[in-house]
Design a protein around this motif. Sequence first.
Motif, PDB file in Angstrom:
ATOM      1  N   GLU A   1       0.836  -1.188   0.000  1.00  0.00           N
ATOM      2  CA  GLU A   1       0.000   0.000   0.000  1.00  0.00           C
ATOM      3  C   GLU A   1       0.877   1.247   0.000  1.00  0.00           C
ATOM      4  O   GLU A   1       1.840   1.331   0.761  1.00  0.00           O
ATOM      5  N   VAL A   2       0.546   2.209  -0.849  1.00  0.00           N
ATOM      6  CA  VAL A   2       1.219   3.510  -0.836  1.00  0.00           C
ATOM      7  C   VAL A   2       0.397   4.422   0.057  1.00  0.00           C
ATOM      8  O   VAL A   2      -0.794   4.637  -0.184  1.00  0.00           O
ATOM      9  N   LEU A   3       1.020   4.955   1.107  1.00  0.00           N
ATOM     10  CA  LEU A   3       0.325   5.781   2.082  1.00  0.00           C
ATOM     11  C   LEU A   3       0.475   7.269   1.794  1.00  0.00           C
ATOM     12  O   LEU A   3      -0.359   8.067   2.200  1.00  0.00           O
ATOM     13  N   GLU A   4       1.564   7.624   1.086  1.00  0.00           N
ATOM     14  CA  GLU A   4       1.802   9.023   0.760  1.00  0.00           C
ATOM     15  C   GLU A   4       2.764   9.087  -0.420  1.00  0.00           C
ATOM     16  O   GLU A   4       3.664   8.260  -0.535  1.00  0.00           O
ATOM     17  N   HIS A   5       2.564  10.071  -1.295  1.00  0.00           N
ATOM     18  CA  HIS A   5       3.442  10.266  -2.449  1.00  0.00           C
ATOM     19  C   HIS A   5       3.627  11.760  -2.636  1.00  0.00           C
ATOM     20  O   HIS A   5       2.651  12.495  -2.786  1.00  0.00           O
ATOM     21  N   VAL A   6       4.878  12.234  -2.602  1.00  0.00           N
ATOM     22  CA  VAL A   6       5.160  13.658  -2.795  1.00  0.00           C
ATOM     23  C   VAL A   6       6.327  13.820  -3.763  1.00  0.00           C
ATOM     24  O   VAL A   6       7.165  12.933  -3.895  1.00  0.00           O
TER      25      VAL A   6
ATOM     26  N   ALA B   1       3.770  -6.647   7.946  1.00  0.00           N
ATOM     27  CA  ALA B   1       4.120  -5.493   7.110  1.00  0.00           C
ATOM     28  C   ALA B   1       4.836  -4.440   7.948  1.00  0.00           C
ATOM     29  O   ALA B   1       4.627  -4.333   9.155  1.00  0.00           O
ATOM     30  N   ARG B   2       5.682  -3.661   7.283  1.00  0.00           N
ATOM     31  CA  ARG B   2       6.371  -2.524   7.888  1.00  0.00           C
ATOM     32  C   ARG B   2       6.184  -1.329   6.967  1.00  0.00           C
ATOM     33  O   ARG B   2       5.911  -1.496   5.792  1.00  0.00           O
ATOM     34  N   GLU B   3       6.381  -0.111   7.497  1.00  0.00           N
ATOM     35  CA  GLU B   3       6.299   1.092   6.674  1.00  0.00           C
ATOM     36  C   GLU B   3       7.692   1.615   6.383  1.00  0.00           C
ATOM     37  O   GLU B   3       8.571   1.591   7.249  1.00  0.00           O
ATOM     38  N   PHE B   4       7.881   2.098   5.137  1.00  0.00           N
ATOM     39  CA  PHE B   4       9.168   2.604   4.681  1.00  0.00           C
ATOM     40  C   PHE B   4       8.981   3.925   3.954  1.00  0.00           C
ATOM     41  O   PHE B   4       7.912   4.216   3.422  1.00  0.00           O
ATOM     42  N   THR B   5      10.044   4.702   3.898  1.00  0.00           N
ATOM     43  CA  THR B   5      10.110   5.873   3.042  1.00  0.00           C
ATOM     44  C   THR B   5      11.030   5.515   1.885  1.00  0.00           C
ATOM     45  O   THR B   5      12.176   5.115   2.098  1.00  0.00           O
ATOM     46  N   LEU B   6      10.511   5.621   0.665  1.00  0.00           N
ATOM     47  CA  LEU B   6      11.262   5.316  -0.549  1.00  0.00           C
ATOM     48  C   LEU B   6      11.444   6.615  -1.297  1.00  0.00           C
ATOM     49  O   LEU B   6      10.477   7.304  -1.587  1.00  0.00           O
ATOM     50  N   ARG B   7      12.695   6.981  -1.630  1.00  0.00           N
ATOM     51  CA  ARG B   7      12.962   8.228  -2.347  1.00  0.00           C
ATOM     52  C   ARG B   7      13.714   7.932  -3.635  1.00  0.00           C
ATOM     53  O   ARG B   7      14.663   7.164  -3.638  1.00  0.00           O
TER      54      ARG B   7
END
Length: 80
Positions: A26-31, A55-61
């Motif tokens: 799941e994508v929770l935020e996209h900027v 599941a874990r949450e990550f920041t992908l840049r």
Amino acid sequence: MRHDQPDSQDTPEQFEFQGQLYLVSEVLEHVQSTGELGHIEQWRARAVPVQLSAAREFTLRFNWWDGSWTVEPYNPQEQR
């Protein structure tokens, strides 16, 4: 993970972090932002490790300037 052009709406589907393959569930935020480091596209995503079920949450840049990716665990206390 890859992108072909800055206007792409592609979302990362999988990535490797600390030797473990994760699938984005799941994508929770996209900027997107543009600054002195170039055009940066960032996702906060929930991801499931292939070999585990939690599941874990990550920041992908993605940095369009140099074509590099960074992946780090999401930390809600680190606000932009």
